[in-house]
Design a protein around this motif. Structure first.
Motif, PDB file in Angstrom:
ATOM      1  N   ARG A   1       0.840  -1.192   0.000  1.00  0.00           N
ATOM      2  CA  ARG A   1       0.000   0.000   0.000  1.00  0.00           C
ATOM      3  C   ARG A   1       0.879   1.247   0.000  1.00  0.00           C
TER       4      ARG A   1
ATOM      5  N   GLY B   1      -2.098   0.123  -8.872  1.00  0.00           N
ATOM      6  CA  GLY B   1      -2.891   1.305  -9.177  1.00  0.00           C
ATOM      7  C   GLY B   1      -2.806   2.375  -8.118  1.00  0.00           C
ATOM      8  N   LEU B   2      -3.431   3.509  -8.421  1.00  0.00           N
ATOM      9  CA  LEU B   2      -3.465   4.659  -7.530  1.00  0.00           C
ATOM     10  C   LEU B   2      -4.905   5.002  -7.204  1.00  0.00           C
ATOM     11  N   THR B   3      -5.125   5.547  -6.005  1.00  0.00           N
ATOM     12  CA  THR B   3      -6.435   6.045  -5.596  1.00  0.00           C
ATOM     13  C   THR B   3      -6.291   7.495  -5.172  1.00  0.00           C
TER      14      THR B   3
ATOM     15  N   ARG C   1     -11.359   8.247  -6.682  1.00  0.00           N
ATOM     16  CA  ARG C   1     -11.222   7.743  -8.045  1.00  0.00           C
ATOM     17  C   ARG C   1      -9.944   6.915  -8.166  1.00  0.00           C
ATOM     18  N   GLU C   2     -10.049   5.781  -8.849  1.00  0.00           N
ATOM     19  CA  GLU C   2      -8.913   4.880  -9.000  1.00  0.00           C
ATOM     20  C   GLU C   2      -8.469   4.811 -10.462  1.00  0.00           C
TER      21      GLU C   2
ATOM     22  N   VAL D   1      -5.793   2.114 -12.833  1.00  0.00           N
ATOM     23  CA  VAL D   1      -4.841   1.006 -12.929  1.00  0.00           C
ATOM     24  C   VAL D   1      -3.643   1.491 -13.749  1.00  0.00           C
TER      25      VAL D   1
ATOM     26  N   ALA E   1       1.918   3.554  -4.533  1.00  0.00           N
ATOM     27  CA  ALA E   1       0.746   2.937  -5.154  1.00  0.00           C
ATOM     28  C   ALA E   1       0.387   1.656  -4.406  1.00  0.00           C
ATOM     29  N   GLU E   2      -0.691   1.025  -4.855  1.00  0.00           N
ATOM     30  CA  GLU E   2      -1.161  -0.210  -4.216  1.00  0.00           C
ATOM     31  C   GLU E   2      -1.035  -1.374  -5.191  1.00  0.00           C
TER      32      GLU E   2
ATOM     33  N   ASP F   1     -14.887  -1.229 -11.286  1.00  0.00           N
ATOM     34  CA  ASP F   1     -13.624  -1.861 -11.720  1.00  0.00           C
ATOM     35  C   ASP F   1     -13.198  -1.328 -13.087  1.00  0.00           C
TER      36      ASP F   1
ATOM     37  N   ALA G   1     -11.871   2.201 -12.898  1.00  0.00           N
ATOM     38  CA  ALA G   1     -10.483   2.230 -12.421  1.00  0.00           C
ATOM     39  C   ALA G   1      -9.523   1.803 -13.522  1.00  0.00           C
TER      40      ALA G   1
END
Length: 208
Positions: free
Chosen positions: A27, A46-48, A53-54, A56, A81-82, A160, A163
């Protein structure tokens, strides 16, 4: 076996890692525990944003590296990022010191890492190009084709898919509704069936 995982398996101190679909591997803010060489499965990175808003950024599959992990190891920074396992992931984790030695001493490993880094920059260029120059309908069509399985189904929610292309869920839902009314796709909860893949391919040509 590819060069990355092949060399990783033989490194003293390397640890086998397994993750199930949905498991978070790292994370934002996490320190980097080492270089992850994926043997099977896929890791979505990905980032949030603060508004939820996400987007990929890329996926890590066998023979590929995580650019986030590479950057963290090189500059000693935390993750920004995650990374989430999309299915059953099996990998080898190389401790940072061992990774440094491999990069310095193993020419084939170093070449494989740098080639994958170059490929990742190509992925980022594609993301930026799609966001800056490609319309929503075209981006959705390209994502549906990319994510569809052999039966022409995409097992994903509208969130999904949003994102995946860096858009708002509401906008994606509206566009999918238009596609459904045109007979291009069929929508169900957590699933999108491609009824006219050829029509989607024509729409997706701008980002092919």
């Amino acid at each position: 076996m590819d060069t990355l995982t092949g060399r990783a398996s033989a490194v003293p101190g390397a640890v086998a890692v397994k993750a199930s679909a949905g498991d978070v591997l790292f994370r934002p803010g996490d320190p980097c525990r080492g270089f992850l060489a994926v043997r099977s499965g896929s890791v979505k990175v990905g980032l949030t944003a603060a508004n939820g808003r996400e987007i990929v950024l890329y996926r890590v599959r066998p023979g590929e590296i995580c650019l986030q992990t590479f950057s963290c190891l090189v500059v000693g920074a935390a993750y920004a990022a995650e990374g989430v396992a999309e299915d059953l992931v099996e990998a080898i984790l190389i401790p940072p010191a061992a990774f440094d030695r491999l990069m310095a001493e193993d020419e084939s490993f170093r070449a494989a890492v740098l080639a994958s880094v170059a490929g990742r920059f190509g992925d980022f260029e594609h993301v930026v190009q799609a966001l800056a120059f490609t319309g929503l309908e075209t981006r959705i069509a390209a994502a549906l084709l990319r994510l569809a399985d052999a039966s022409q189904e995409v097992r994903a929610t509208h969130a999904d898919l949003a994102a995946e292309i860096g858009s708002a869920r509401e906008a994606v839902s509206r566009q999918l509704g238009l596609m459904a009314r045109a007979g291009v796709v069929d929508l169900a909860r957590g699933r999108i069936r491609l009824l006219r893949p050829a029509a989607l391919r024509r729409l997706a040509e701008d980002v092919s």
